[in-house]
Design an enzyme around this catalytic site. Structure first.
Site, PDB file in Angstrom:
ATOM      1  N   VAL A  75       0.844  -1.202   0.000  1.00 35.46           N
ATOM      2  CA  VAL A  75       0.000   0.000   0.000  1.00 35.46           C
ATOM      3  C   VAL A  75       0.879   1.253   0.000  1.00 35.46           C
ATOM      4  O   VAL A  75       0.571   2.248  -0.661  1.00 35.46           O
ATOM      5  CB  VAL A  75      -0.957   0.000   1.203  1.00 35.46           C
ATOM      6  CG1 VAL A  75      -1.753   1.297   1.261  1.00 35.46           C
ATOM      7  CG2 VAL A  75      -1.905  -1.196   1.137  1.00 35.46           C
ATOM      8  N   TYR A  76       1.988   1.193   0.738  1.00 38.04           N
ATOM      9  CA  TYR A  76       2.942   2.312   0.749  1.00 38.04           C
ATOM     10  C   TYR A  76       3.482   2.571  -0.659  1.00 38.04           C
ATOM     11  O   TYR A  76       3.523   3.722  -1.122  1.00 38.04           O
ATOM     12  CB  TYR A  76       4.083   1.987   1.711  1.00 38.04           C
ATOM     13  CG  TYR A  76       5.296   2.867   1.577  1.00 38.04           C
ATOM     14  CD1 TYR A  76       5.310   4.161   2.090  1.00 38.04           C
ATOM     15  CD2 TYR A  76       6.447   2.400   0.932  1.00 38.04           C
ATOM     16  CE1 TYR A  76       6.427   4.972   1.955  1.00 38.04           C
ATOM     17  CE2 TYR A  76       7.575   3.200   0.810  1.00 38.04           C
ATOM     18  CZ  TYR A  76       7.559   4.481   1.329  1.00 38.04           C
ATOM     19  OH  TYR A  76       8.666   5.281   1.199  1.00 38.04           O
TER      20      TYR A  76
END
Length: 215
Positions: free
Chosen positions: A129-130
């Site tokens: 997600v980062y």
């Protein structure tokens, strides 16, 4: 130059602020917590208390008035959940770009991440997600009418700076001291180089200014 740095209390931001202040520039660090202000003053930066996740474009644009450049060095951190990676690492960078345009600040530098575009869109893993957040932020910044540069460093360390790097559109995975990333961003700001360029960077053998000049 007056340079406004989002994520002003981060390790790279504090190193960058010290380098800029020692060179006679005026760093301004955006922070969310007022108790962090003294740490910024200690490195020669002016603290600006403002929450990127709860600010409007107009509010941020007012804060940027008179700046010569902006730097996005903010991040929710490894212990944050997926939602904050999107609201800060992605949306915070886009907000800074939007506000920079509105305030008439053309120069913007984004500190992103190596391999950001290789994220797994089907995964809810925090690191994936980062990477997604960084990739989507970078893509949005590239669409703005700004003199942008996107820096994608490898794994960050707290080692002493070496001043030499490997730099290119895509480079082999590796690490780099935060102090060298700060020095590279400082060189970009002072030299006005690599406008409209996105590149990866790790420790290497080429002096920073020489590597930037070869882009």
């Amino acid at each position: 130059m007056r340079i406004v740095i989002a994520g002003g209390h981060g390790k790279i931001a504090l190193l960058l602020s010290r380098q800029l202040a020692e060179a006679g520039h005026e760093p301004v660090g955006i922070i969310r917590k007022p108790e962090q202000a003294d740490d910024l003053r200690a490195v020669g930066a002016t603290p600006l208390v403002l929450d990127l996740e709860h600010s409007t474009i107009d509010e941020l644009a007012v804060a940027l008035t008179g700046a010569d450049a902006t730097v996005f060095a903010a991040g929710a951190g490894p212990d944050s959940g997926p939602d904050r990676k999107l609201t800060l690492d992605r949306d915070g960078a886009i907000l800074l770009a939007d506000a920079s345009v509105r305030a008439g600040v053309r120069r913007m530098i984004v500190i992103s991440s190596m391999g950001a575009d290789g994220f797994d869109a089907s995964s809810d893993d925090g690191f994936q997600v980062y990477l997604r957040a960084k990739s989507e932020a970078d893509a949005a910044v590239r669409e703005h009418d700004l003199d942008w540069t996107i820096v994608r460093p490898g794994s960050l360390t707290d080692s002493d700076p070496a001043g030499v790097v490997t730099l290119g559109e895509s480079v082999a995975r590796g690490s780099i001291p935060r102090a060298d990333v700060a020095a590279l961003v400082s060189a970009l700001l002072v030299g006005g180089t690599a406008v409209g360029r996105q590149f990866e960077v790790t420790s290497g053998s080429t002096p920073i200014v020489e590597a930037l000049g070869a882009l």
